[in-house]
Motif scaffolding. Sequence first.
Motif, PDB file in Angstrom:
ATOM      1  N   ARG C 179       3.643   0.186   9.169  1.00  0.00           N
ATOM      2  CA  ARG C 179       2.287   0.757   9.172  1.00  0.00           C
ATOM      3  C   ARG C 179       2.162   1.865   8.143  1.00  0.00           C
ATOM      4  O   ARG C 179       1.146   2.003   7.461  1.00  0.00           O
ATOM      5  N   PHE C 180       3.183   2.647   8.063  1.00  0.00           N
ATOM      6  CA  PHE C 180       3.218   3.769   7.123  1.00  0.00           C
ATOM      7  C   PHE C 180       3.009   3.259   5.693  1.00  0.00           C
ATOM      8  O   PHE C 180       2.126   3.716   4.966  1.00  0.00           O
ATOM      9  N   VAL C 181       3.800   2.285   5.324  1.00  0.00           N
ATOM     10  CA  VAL C 181       3.704   1.761   3.959  1.00  0.00           C
ATOM     11  C   VAL C 181       2.360   1.071   3.739  1.00  0.00           C
ATOM     12  O   VAL C 181       1.674   1.283   2.743  1.00  0.00           O
ATOM     13  N   ASP C 183      -0.571   1.408   5.281  1.00  0.00           N
ATOM     14  CA  ASP C 183      -1.713   2.311   5.210  1.00  0.00           C
ATOM     15  C   ASP C 183      -1.694   3.104   3.923  1.00  0.00           C
ATOM     16  O   ASP C 183      -2.697   3.250   3.232  1.00  0.00           O
ATOM     17  N   THR C 184      -0.534   3.618   3.638  1.00  0.00           N
ATOM     18  CA  THR C 184      -0.341   4.422   2.451  1.00  0.00           C
ATOM     19  C   THR C 184      -0.867   3.721   1.206  1.00  0.00           C
ATOM     20  O   THR C 184      -1.522   4.325   0.365  1.00  0.00           O
ATOM     21  N   VAL C 187      -5.096   2.491   1.761  1.00  0.00           N
ATOM     22  CA  VAL C 187      -6.124   3.521   1.835  1.00  0.00           C
ATOM     23  C   VAL C 187      -6.496   4.022   0.446  1.00  0.00           C
ATOM     24  O   VAL C 187      -7.570   4.575   0.239  1.00  0.00           O
ATOM     25  N   ALA C 188      -5.592   3.810  -0.481  1.00  0.00           N
ATOM     26  CA  ALA C 188      -5.880   4.253  -1.843  1.00  0.00           C
ATOM     27  C   ALA C 188      -7.211   3.696  -2.342  1.00  0.00           C
ATOM     28  O   ALA C 188      -7.892   4.318  -3.160  1.00  0.00           O
ATOM     29  N   TYR C 207       3.656   6.252  -5.949  1.00  0.00           N
ATOM     30  CA  TYR C 207       3.697   5.956  -4.525  1.00  0.00           C
ATOM     31  C   TYR C 207       5.096   5.529  -4.107  1.00  0.00           C
ATOM     32  O   TYR C 207       5.631   5.980  -3.100  1.00  0.00           O
ATOM     33  N   VAL C 211       7.446   7.077  -1.312  1.00  0.00           N
ATOM     34  CA  VAL C 211       7.800   6.295  -0.145  1.00  0.00           C
ATOM     35  C   VAL C 211       9.311   6.085  -0.071  1.00  0.00           C
ATOM     36  O   VAL C 211       9.919   6.176   0.997  1.00  0.00           O
TER      37      VAL C 211
END
Lengths: 219, 219, 219, 219
Positions: C179-181, C183-184, C187-188, C207, C211
């Motif tokens: 999820r972290f990756v 969304d990261t 969202v950009a 990024y 990450v």
Amino acid sequence: MPTQKQPTQSPATSPVARKQKKPPAPPSPERRAELLGIAAEVFAEQGYNATTVRKIADAAGMLAGSLYYHFDSKESMLEEILRTFLTELWDGYDAVLAAPLGPRETLEALVTESFREIDRHRAAVAIYQKESRHLVTQTRFEYLLESQRRFEKTWLTTLERGVSDGVFRADLDVRLTYRFVRDTVWVAASWYRPGGGHSPEEIARQYLSMVLDGIAVRA
Amino acid sequence: MPTQKQPTQSPATSPVARKQKKPPAPPSPERRAELLGIAAEVFAEQGYNATTVRKIADAAGMLAGSLYYHFDSKESMLEEILRTFLTELWDGYDAVLAAPLGPRETLEALVTESFREIDRHRAAVAIYQKESRHLVTQTRFEYLLESQRRFEKTWLTTLERGVSDGVFRADLDVRLTYRFVRDTVWVAASWYRPGGGHSPEEIARQYLSMVLDGIAVRA
Amino acid sequence: MPTQKQPTQSPATSPVARKQKKPPAPPSPERRAELLGIAAEVFAEQGYNATTVRKIADAAGMLAGSLYYHFDSKESMLEEILRTFLTELWDGYDAVLAAPLGPRETLEALVTESFREIDRHRAAVAIYQKESRHLVTQTRFEYLLESQRRFEKTWLTTLERGVSDGVFRADLDVRLTYRFVRDTVWVAASWYRPGGGHSPEEIARQYLSMVLDGIAVRA
Amino acid sequence: MPTQKQPTQSPATSPVARKQKKPPAPPSPERRAELLGIAAEVFAEQGYNATTVRKIADAAGMLAGSLYYHFDSKESMLEEILRTFLTELWDGYDAVLAAPLGPRETLEALVTESFREIDRHRAAVAIYQKESRHLVTQTRFEYLLESQRRFEKTWLTTLERGVSDGVFRADLDVRLTYRFVRDTVWVAASWYRPGGGHSPEEIARQYLSMVLDGIAVRA
DNA sequence: CATGAATGAGGTTTCATTCAT
DNA sequence: AATGAATGAAACCTCATTCAT
């Protein structure tokens, strides 16, 4: 500044009267009739209001806008369909009425003629049944009213003659009888399919048998 | 000048009960029925497609959008009108069919019942006549088809029984006779006006007289 | 003053090609794509629900109704926008996944590809982010769910391979990391502006740096 | 001309101070809060625009109109939801910022605090994420802009302090890093479910681990 | 507090019609 | 003759909001 004059401005440059530009060629009557036939089918099937010009165009294998080369409007198609039908209907009726027939023979001839019209103009008749009631309120369709009045008068006269002559029962309400016969005949357009088992004349005979003698076995 | 005082001020001073103060909280079902009645009139008058919800709303004294508090859609109004009618129609028919009647009496009772339904649901019948043909193609209105089939079976059976029993003429095409009787009866909805000169029973009697015995004088 | 003469008059006299004369008969698919691009911008800017078809039409320089010549509905425009995007996204992903890469290289390639897609379909991505959650409940948009599931599987597999191979930390919750990756990256789209300072590849590099290696200075 | 004075006009007629008529009773704050909670859920689930007041009322077990006893408008509900959330968020942030922490500890505390807010105001956060972009254009929601600016400043400052102090990598684009951390944290609201397996603090720890140290195994 | 009914503005969509090509 | 694209009016329907009870 009339649009049509434009070509006349430079007539000298083109000594040969070449096909006018704006209405490039008066749309051929045959195509019109063909398209009206198609339109009538769709109107009869779906109802005038529910019929979009696109549906008609689809059925004719063209695009909606293209219909406007042949017709002014959707309404004018409807008008032409109904007018054509009524014209031919009255041609037939007038022929019957011109003949020196007794009331019963007149009634038989009118009914038979009616079924023949249904056979030839099924779609138009169906449209007429469904739409005439609210069309008559429009000035454009006032001729429907005239036709209706003449129709009513024709039938009432025939029935009354029959009663006078003692060939139709006197104990029936003539107006009611008129509606009875009228509806009986014309509603057939809603289920009649030309080319089906019965010829118009056969159906007419059966209908007349019922209308004249009833369905009950005689005492 | 508080609005609320008004009723207290002149309840007795205004002898004319102006416009019938609407009951404080008209329960939904009654309002629905009221609105459906209005809608049915308009549908019958103008045709379903030609009727805009605005016209219905106008006739009901409200705004178009307000109708949607009571009904889901214009179509659902139509649906409810027709369904209500058919339900009551079959209630009447079933009562007739449950009785131990001979075929001729059955036919007479069905016709009489039909004219009673026309009297009570004139608008719905008119709508049914005009719209059912193309409505049946929509799943939502499939129940119309079922009703039609049951209707046809009921009438055909009655006619066939009559032929077997020798009370109806055997030389007629039964299907044609069915259509003849059916149309004859229901088309009346297009011109019948309740409260006019004739009661449903009178009209039924005249119709039956014509259908059973014909309009010709007996030889 | 014929309109048609205009182009002939000053084709060479006007050095500036003003607004790129549209081709005489833009074949449908291109016009569709053009309009979809415009619609996507507006959807992304204002949200699907807050976007009226009139706004889209305004942006396209036409009337609201005219859009319906090209599309069935507002919703079908949304559908086509998202579907086109997802199709191209998976084309890109599939190319990456087909290559014989280690998990870290796969992750890098997927992230880079993602930023490229954001660059090409910024509006569609933004719409997807905002609307997909409640769209998936509609049958019409079920393909979004499929895509999501495949997406999740792809990333989880890559991360797990990385953990197995010892290139990704094993002490992290893989789902959370996914999820972290995810969304990261995506969202950009909400702030990315193509043609801004950074190319998609540059952003991807930064990024990935964060990450993979974190923002803290290594102890 | 305060509305509340109205009853003072005829105070002599009613010696007993009976419950005020116009605002019969200032709607209880508890009920308000309860309803706002329900509204927030629905807004978060379906989006503000796609949420009808009827849906909110349904969820609250009342009729749409009844909500207007408690709130001025749908928009004012949204406003109150977001304002309440932001107020509490800044209470938390201010407490963190008031403490004498180094940049890394500040970042950790801010992230942890953020997850706590997500835990308490999940719906509000989700709404904020989806709607703030276009809300800020309305004067009524200008405070969102202020909050955003202050938010950005807070984070940028913290990051820059960290770079200066040598605890954060200097080779990163600070703005990009800001967006990275910001998005990373808040997007969690879209999938976080309170009462699920992870406490906010646990999630914060994992996130911080990833953000600070990356997901790659250290060389 | 809440209901039931209505309003009115505005949204999506349909469709007859036009017109340059 | 027909096409492709667009127009503009009007249709159905939705929904925030109001208000008497």
